[in-house]
Design a protein around this motif. Structure first.
Motif, PDB file in Angstrom:
ATOM      1  N   SER A  83       0.811  -1.218   0.000  1.00  0.00           N
ATOM      2  CA  SER A  83       0.000   0.000   0.000  1.00  0.00           C
ATOM      3  C   SER A  83       0.849   1.275   0.000  1.00  0.00           C
ATOM      4  O   SER A  83       0.529   2.236  -0.695  1.00  0.00           O
ATOM      5  CB  SER A  83      -0.944  -0.008   1.204  1.00  0.00           C
ATOM      6  OG  SER A  83      -1.809   1.092   1.146  1.00  0.00           O
ATOM      7  N   GLU A  84       1.914   1.285   0.768  1.00  0.00           N
ATOM      8  CA  GLU A  84       2.770   2.481   0.833  1.00  0.00           C
ATOM      9  C   GLU A  84       3.513   2.708  -0.483  1.00  0.00           C
ATOM     10  O   GLU A  84       3.643   3.843  -0.937  1.00  0.00           O
ATOM     11  CB  GLU A  84       3.745   2.378   2.004  1.00  0.00           C
ATOM     12  CG  GLU A  84       3.059   2.430   3.359  1.00  0.00           C
ATOM     13  CD  GLU A  84       2.198   3.685   3.531  1.00  0.00           C
ATOM     14  OE1 GLU A  84       2.663   4.798   3.198  1.00  0.00           O
ATOM     15  OE2 GLU A  84       1.044   3.557   3.977  1.00  0.00           O
TER      16      GLU A  84
ATOM     17  N   LEU B 255      -7.054   8.097   0.296  1.00  0.00           N
ATOM     18  CA  LEU B 255      -7.200   7.385   1.562  1.00  0.00           C
ATOM     19  C   LEU B 255      -7.012   5.894   1.299  1.00  0.00           C
ATOM     20  O   LEU B 255      -7.166   5.432   0.166  1.00  0.00           O
ATOM     21  CB  LEU B 255      -8.591   7.647   2.139  1.00  0.00           C
ATOM     22  CG  LEU B 255      -8.894   9.092   2.544  1.00  0.00           C
ATOM     23  CD1 LEU B 255     -10.362   9.229   2.926  1.00  0.00           C
ATOM     24  CD2 LEU B 255      -7.989   9.514   3.678  1.00  0.00           C
ATOM     25  N   PRO B 256      -6.711   5.119   2.334  1.00  0.00           N
ATOM     26  CA  PRO B 256      -6.454   3.691   2.118  1.00  0.00           C
ATOM     27  C   PRO B 256      -7.549   2.950   1.352  1.00  0.00           C
ATOM     28  O   PRO B 256      -7.248   2.126   0.484  1.00  0.00           O
ATOM     29  CB  PRO B 256      -6.299   3.147   3.536  1.00  0.00           C
ATOM     30  CG  PRO B 256      -5.729   4.297   4.299  1.00  0.00           C
ATOM     31  CD  PRO B 256      -6.421   5.512   3.714  1.00  0.00           C
ATOM     32  N   ILE B 257      -8.812   3.236   1.627  1.00  0.00           N
ATOM     33  CA  ILE B 257      -9.878   2.524   0.914  1.00  0.00           C
ATOM     34  C   ILE B 257      -9.875   2.867  -0.572  1.00  0.00           C
ATOM     35  O   ILE B 257     -10.045   1.999  -1.425  1.00  0.00           O
ATOM     36  CB  ILE B 257     -11.265   2.759   1.559  1.00  0.00           C
ATOM     37  CG1 ILE B 257     -12.256   1.749   0.996  1.00  0.00           C
ATOM     38  CG2 ILE B 257     -11.731   4.179   1.363  1.00  0.00           C
ATOM     39  CD1 ILE B 257     -13.481   1.562   1.846  1.00  0.00           C
TER      40      ILE B 257
ATOM     41  N   ALA C  66      -8.142   1.644  -6.218  1.00  0.00           N
ATOM     42  CA  ALA C  66      -7.294   2.024  -7.348  1.00  0.00           C
ATOM     43  C   ALA C  66      -6.310   0.905  -7.687  1.00  0.00           C
ATOM     44  O   ALA C  66      -6.072   0.603  -8.861  1.00  0.00           O
ATOM     45  CB  ALA C  66      -6.545   3.318  -7.032  1.00  0.00           C
ATOM     46  N   ALA C  67      -5.747   0.278  -6.669  1.00  0.00           N
ATOM     47  CA  ALA C  67      -4.806  -0.823  -6.898  1.00  0.00           C
ATOM     48  C   ALA C  67      -5.496  -1.979  -7.608  1.00  0.00           C
ATOM     49  O   ALA C  67      -4.958  -2.538  -8.574  1.00  0.00           O
ATOM     50  CB  ALA C  67      -4.200  -1.288  -5.574  1.00  0.00           C
ATOM     51  N   GLN C  68      -6.682  -2.325  -7.157  1.00  0.00           N
ATOM     52  CA  GLN C  68      -7.413  -3.419  -7.797  1.00  0.00           C
ATOM     53  C   GLN C  68      -7.732  -3.072  -9.243  1.00  0.00           C
ATOM     54  O   GLN C  68      -7.603  -3.917 -10.136  1.00  0.00           O
ATOM     55  CB  GLN C  68      -8.694  -3.734  -7.040  1.00  0.00           C
ATOM     56  CG  GLN C  68      -9.466  -4.869  -7.696  1.00  0.00           C
ATOM     57  CD  GLN C  68     -10.574  -5.421  -6.834  1.00  0.00           C
ATOM     58  OE1 GLN C  68     -10.435  -5.496  -5.625  1.00  0.00           O
ATOM     59  NE2 GLN C  68     -11.665  -5.809  -7.456  1.00  0.00           N
TER      60      GLN C  68
END
Length: 125
Positions: free
Chosen positions: A77-78, A93-95, A100-102
């Motif tokens: 994540s970082e 934000l993390p969610i 976005a990563a997915q």
């Protein structure tokens, strides 16, 4: 390649060998960029691309055999947050970062492992 002077002709190689070497180098570079942006496990990425080929993966194939889920679980994540900020000027934000990563992972594999610099992240702005 040969005209630019990047390759010295080798009598033991066919022209097709040079093309395959160049394609392989480009594909490896695209995988390296993807791994650097997301922190995912490079071996899992290569295994999935090898299993499904470079033509791209369909929606039906994406989750078959659990490859995609295993890769998604290895996203750092970082590392991804830094890439988003640097390359896409996004601070999520993390969610939102997870979503976005997915999305990036899905597009990367659906496009056969192509260059992520072309990824349209506008839906996350």
């Amino acid at each position: 390649m040969i005209q630019s002077g990047r390759v010295v002709p080798d009598a033991t190689k066919y022209f097709r060998d040079y093309i395959n070497e160049e394609l392989s180098a480009v594909q490896d570079s695209q995988i390296d960029n993807f791994v650097a942006a997301t922190g995912v496990d490079v071996l899992l990425v290569k295994d999935m691309l090898k299993a499904y080929g470079r033509q791209g993966i369909t929606d039906a194939d994406l989750h078959r055999f659990g490859y995609f889920d295993k890769i998604r679980e290895t996203v750092d994540s970082e590392t991804f947050a830094k890439w988003l900020k640097l390359k896409k000027n996004l601070d999520l934000l993390p969610i939102g970062r997870n979503w976005a990563a997915q999305t990036l992972l899905m597009e990367f594999f659906k496009r056969g492992g192509r260059d992520i610099s072309e990824w349209d992240a506008s839906e996350f702005e």
